[in-house]
Write an enzyme that holds these catalytic residues in place. Sequence first.
Site, PDB file in Angstrom:
ATOM      1  N   GLU A 195       0.824  -1.212   0.000  1.00 12.50           N
ATOM      2  CA  GLU A 195       0.000   0.000   0.000  1.00 12.50           C
ATOM      3  C   GLU A 195       0.858   1.262   0.000  1.00 12.50           C
ATOM      4  O   GLU A 195       0.411   2.331   0.385  1.00 12.50           O
ATOM      5  CB  GLU A 195      -0.958   0.020   1.196  1.00 12.50           C
ATOM      6  CG  GLU A 195      -1.620  -1.296   1.537  1.00 12.50           C
ATOM      7  CD  GLU A 195      -2.564  -1.808   0.466  1.00 12.50           C
ATOM      8  OE1 GLU A 195      -2.694  -1.162  -0.574  1.00 12.50           O
ATOM      9  OE2 GLU A 195      -3.178  -2.873   0.676  1.00 12.50           O
ATOM     10  N   ASP A 391      -0.942  -0.938  -9.581  1.00 15.63           N
ATOM     11  CA  ASP A 391      -1.278  -2.349  -9.396  1.00 15.63           C
ATOM     12  C   ASP A 391      -1.310  -3.022 -10.769  1.00 15.63           C
ATOM     13  O   ASP A 391      -1.966  -2.528 -11.695  1.00 15.63           O
ATOM     14  CB  ASP A 391      -2.646  -2.500  -8.730  1.00 15.63           C
ATOM     15  CG  ASP A 391      -2.585  -2.248  -7.229  1.00 15.63           C
ATOM     16  OD1 ASP A 391      -1.485  -2.296  -6.658  1.00 15.63           O
ATOM     17  OD2 ASP A 391      -3.650  -2.017  -6.626  1.00 15.63           O
TER      18      ASP A 391
END
Length: 601
Positions: A195, A391
């Site tokens: 993250e 991502d």
Amino acid sequence: MTKAQDTPAGFLSFTLHAHLPWVINHGTWPHGMEWLHEAAAETYLPLLRVLANLERDQVPANFNVSLSPVLLEQLAHPVFLAEFPKYLTRKIVAAREDEAFFIQAGEAHLTETARFWRRFFSTALDDFNALGGKIIDGFRHFSEAGSIEILTCGATHGYMPLLGTDESLRAQVRTAVQTHVRHLGSPPRGIWAPECGYRPAGRWNYPVPFAGNETAPGFDRIGVEQALSESSLDYFFVDTHLVEESERVASPYAPRGSRDPAPRPIAHGPQRNLYQPYYVDGTYGDATGQRYPATVFPRDPRTGLQVWSGDTGYPGDANYLDFHKKRFPGGHRYWQVTGHNVDIGDKRPYWQQQAAERVKTHASHFVHLVHEALQSGFNRSVPPILSAPFDAELFGHWWFEGPLWLETVCRTLHSQNTAASLTAGDRTARIATITCGQYLDRYPRAGFIAMHEGSWGAEGNNQVWLNPETSWTYTHIYPAELFVRELSTAPRWRDSCLAKRILQQLCRELLLLESSDWQFLITTGAARDYAEMRFLTHNDLFLELKSIWQAFEQDGALNQHQAARLAEIELRDSIFPDIDPSLWAAGARQARPATGEAAAI
């Protein structure tokens, strides 16, 4: 430093972070193994095809690709290797059934789209078989060929700012490095901090009471940069604001008396803020006095939003394949985005050629944005670098045209660079792709910065992972971390193979408890019920293993039922087979081997 005539004016560095939580033996559809199958078919194999196309045509890719350890474990797992071909076969059969239906209905265009899906999944099956089922080896080939640099991540994507012991932070990192070496043959140089979460060293108190309302005292914790450096990891990534809001500090290893008495904010020139890497200020060093500061690359915000956003970015274009509307029972998609906030019943049919044309337009637009972002630094002695981390599953799974877009960006840059080289060595407009490791081998960092805690989540802080909806998870995680540290520190587990097995499985369940995916899915509501169920399952298994340990400690053996349950849990969560409990022992830390490359600062 002066530039050679053939040196590009600036660099673009794509970083694709491939990760999925542990889903093997934990459900199939709609949540579970289906996630892994979809990502493999729609993202990982298409990315390998993109790399193969670029390699064939001698077009540089130079991507950074982060393969999370938990994903590596799943891609190599016997259950995935057996089930993935069956999944692809089901998708091929469904496409044929759709084709027959549309032919009977007189829908010529939808018939062609069904045939497209049949070809798409047939190609995926052919590629998988050509690799012998070893998708990891596909990425390893391009790494060894120099097309990509493969990075690691936290072992189970544990959110580092909120881990409750230094040992848990270090174990996430060290287990990750060991797993990376086992699957890919060599240690990683960089890491995707889960993250993009970062915490500096300093005093820390547990943010929630433990289950049972007990709370351990606060302690002075290490920073993320120290754990990474100890494991020989040179660089990581953070969100824009952590660099923009950081403080510049003089080198902590400069001659005595040269360090600034008071850190000062970095000047807000964009190329200084975002388009050069920085050393991270922190506590480094080993017994020999060698110091290896970690480096951070900041995320570029404008290009990031352009690629991420489904509302204002490329994936929201009306011509692209709509993610949400599917034809059941096969689940194939036949409709385009059509427009922002268009009702799902009003979606128009998807036209692949129209989407491909938009890919060309958006690739050119992206290259233009990169030029705009970097141009103020084109004449500097150190060329700027734009870091574009995403991502990986965005490309292909969420945004179906994403892999083609990546390939087209690389081809566009290569074409422009070739044209510039033919124009009397004109380098003023040249931007090349580069991996982060390649850049660090050629150019210096821009100095030291001290960053505050944060992430790339909402508001740039920890709130996605710690909020009123998720705080209950940490009431279980923190006492579990302390229990594992206590057992790992004591000598009992080293004296018995059975004791070691129990503690190893406790370590595995702790790692799975620490996965940031559970809090993310709860907060976003994407699969809240599944995430809560998964967390509670691992917590229940941890507590059961704790009881098994206590029985062993009392009796020196397990009864038949306890032994059977241990074996069942080991089989269900068979991750990290060589997991080392000593990583969780109090004070355990990695002694980084000297390489002669300590920072001369």
